[in-house]
Design a protein around this motif. Sequence first.
Motif, mmCIF file in Angstrom:
data_model
loop_
_atom_site.group_PDB
_atom_site.id
_atom_site.type_symbol
_atom_site.label_atom_id
_atom_site.label_comp_id
_atom_site.label_asym_id
_atom_site.label_seq_id
_atom_site.Cartn_x
_atom_site.Cartn_y
_atom_site.Cartn_z
ATOM 1 N N ILE A 170 0.799 -1.133 0.069
ATOM 2 C CA ILE A 170 -0.165 0.012 -0.084
ATOM 3 C C ILE A 170 0.910 1.141 -0.036
ATOM 4 O O ILE A 170 1.624 1.324 0.952
ATOM 5 N N PRO A 171 0.910 2.010 -1.092
ATOM 6 C CA PRO A 171 1.653 3.438 -1.161
ATOM 7 C C PRO A 171 0.930 4.270 -0.436
ATOM 8 O O PRO A 171 -0.102 4.329 -0.388
ATOM 9 N N ARG A 172 1.812 5.073 0.630
ATOM 10 C CA ARG A 172 1.017 6.079 1.361
ATOM 11 C C ARG A 172 2.111 7.415 1.107
ATOM 12 O O ARG A 172 3.171 7.155 1.103
ATOM 13 N N VAL A 173 1.417 8.753 1.367
ATOM 14 C CA VAL A 173 2.317 9.698 1.653
ATOM 15 C C VAL A 173 2.018 10.363 3.217
ATOM 16 O O VAL A 173 0.712 10.581 3.384
ATOM 17 N N MET A 174 2.952 10.605 3.831
ATOM 18 C CA MET A 174 2.727 11.337 5.191
ATOM 19 C C MET A 174 3.406 12.433 5.471
ATOM 20 O O MET A 174 4.472 12.621 5.352
ATOM 21 N N PRO A 175 2.626 13.455 5.251
ATOM 22 C CA PRO A 175 3.226 14.959 5.688
ATOM 23 C C PRO A 175 3.272 15.177 7.400
ATOM 24 O O PRO A 175 2.343 14.209 7.722
ATOM 25 N N TYR A 176 4.092 15.724 7.658
ATOM 26 C CA TYR A 176 3.986 15.796 9.195
ATOM 27 C C TYR A 176 4.902 17.391 9.744
ATOM 28 O O TYR A 176 5.407 17.986 8.805
ATOM 29 N N PHE A 177 4.340 17.563 10.835
ATOM 30 C CA PHE A 177 5.103 18.863 11.340
ATOM 31 C C PHE A 177 5.434 18.552 12.815
ATOM 32 O O PHE A 177 4.735 17.475 13.688
ATOM 33 N N GLY A 178 6.130 19.228 13.374
ATOM 34 C CA GLY A 178 6.290 19.290 14.899
ATOM 35 C C GLY A 178 7.643 20.254 15.274
ATOM 36 O O GLY A 178 7.677 21.474 14.780
ATOM 37 N N PHE A 179 8.377 19.885 16.094
ATOM 38 C CA PHE A 179 9.589 20.636 16.646
ATOM 39 C C PHE A 179 10.697 19.689 16.167
ATOM 40 O O PHE A 179 10.728 18.599 16.402
ATOM 41 N N GLY A 180 11.843 20.474 16.007
ATOM 42 C CA GLY A 180 13.046 19.645 15.699
ATOM 43 C C GLY A 180 14.185 20.716 15.332
ATOM 44 O O GLY A 180 14.224 21.783 15.248
ATOM 45 N N GLY A 181 15.375 19.925 15.087
ATOM 46 C CA GLY A 181 16.499 20.465 14.827
ATOM 47 C C GLY A 181 17.819 19.652 14.955
ATOM 48 O O GLY A 181 17.829 18.770 15.521
ATOM 49 N N GLY A 182 18.796 19.788 13.953
ATOM 50 C CA GLY A 182 20.000 18.977 13.818
ATOM 51 C C GLY A 182 19.797 17.648 13.644
ATOM 52 O O GLY A 182 20.588 16.792 13.805
ATOM 53 N N GLY A 183 18.716 17.232 12.856
ATOM 54 C CA GLY A 183 18.533 16.157 12.486
ATOM 55 C C GLY A 183 17.156 15.200 13.478
ATOM 56 O O GLY A 183 16.719 14.218 12.818
ATOM 57 N N GLY A 184 17.110 15.600 14.614
ATOM 58 C CA GLY A 184 16.140 15.194 15.552
ATOM 59 C C GLY A 184 14.740 15.733 15.321
ATOM 60 O O GLY A 184 14.710 17.170 15.048
ATOM 61 N N LYS A 185 13.701 15.175 15.555
ATOM 62 C CA LYS A 185 12.618 15.885 15.512
ATOM 63 C C LYS A 185 11.457 15.061 16.492
ATOM 64 O O LYS A 185 11.326 13.935 16.764
ATOM 65 N N LEU A 186 10.505 15.903 16.931
ATOM 66 C CA LEU A 186 9.171 15.398 17.612
ATOM 67 C C LEU A 186 7.779 15.909 16.652
ATOM 68 O O LEU A 186 7.790 17.105 16.506
ATOM 69 N N THR A 187 7.202 14.615 16.223
ATOM 70 C CA THR A 187 6.256 15.254 15.109
ATOM 71 C C THR A 187 4.954 14.538 15.216
ATOM 72 O O THR A 187 4.906 13.592 16.113
ATOM 73 N N VAL A 188 4.154 15.038 14.704
ATOM 74 C CA VAL A 188 2.732 14.330 14.359
ATOM 75 C C VAL A 188 2.428 14.294 12.986
ATOM 76 O O VAL A 188 2.810 15.378 12.371
#
Length: 178
Positions: free
Chosen positions: A127-145
């Motif tokens: 099943i192909p899917r696309v997932m946009p996300y947003f959140g907080f991050g920097g330097g390669g790390g992130k906390l997203t929804v």
Amino acid sequence: MTRLFSVLFFLFYGCMFPQLKFDTLSPRRLKTTVTPAILVGYHYAGDAKDNTETFRASQMHIIEVVFAKIIEYGGNHGAAKVYYVGSDFIFNNRYDFFMAPKIGVSSSAGIALGAEVQFQTNFEKVIPRVMPYFGFGGGGGKLTVGYNFRLLKAENFPINTLQIGITWPIKRFKEKTI
């Protein structure tokens, strides 16, 4: 009244003039680095696709392992752009194990925005899917929804749509300064 005026003054001053003079003269000002890295993350999805599934049956625990190219734009208030390829390993209470090879891109400067294309499979169907996300991050790390959107009109493979997660670089390789 004088306390309120003082608080408002310092709040306004901090918003309008947040940087110190030496901040703009930093030697890191124009430094851009490119670093290959291995990122590992954990994501959780608990929403049921429809009302027939129970919350317990629809829970998903996702382990993410990706190889990434992290491009960091220097300065004391820098930003990062990450290109990555890897896979999600998904454990579901109802459908056991499946995985999702994926490619993606994200950018962050305190706020992280990105998208990825996943090919979720149980080794019988894909099943192909696309997932946009947003959140907080920097330097390669992130906390997203993020939210999964299907790319096929008809699909009978139940996959949770909303997920939250954290991703962090565990191994950085030799960086190159541009």
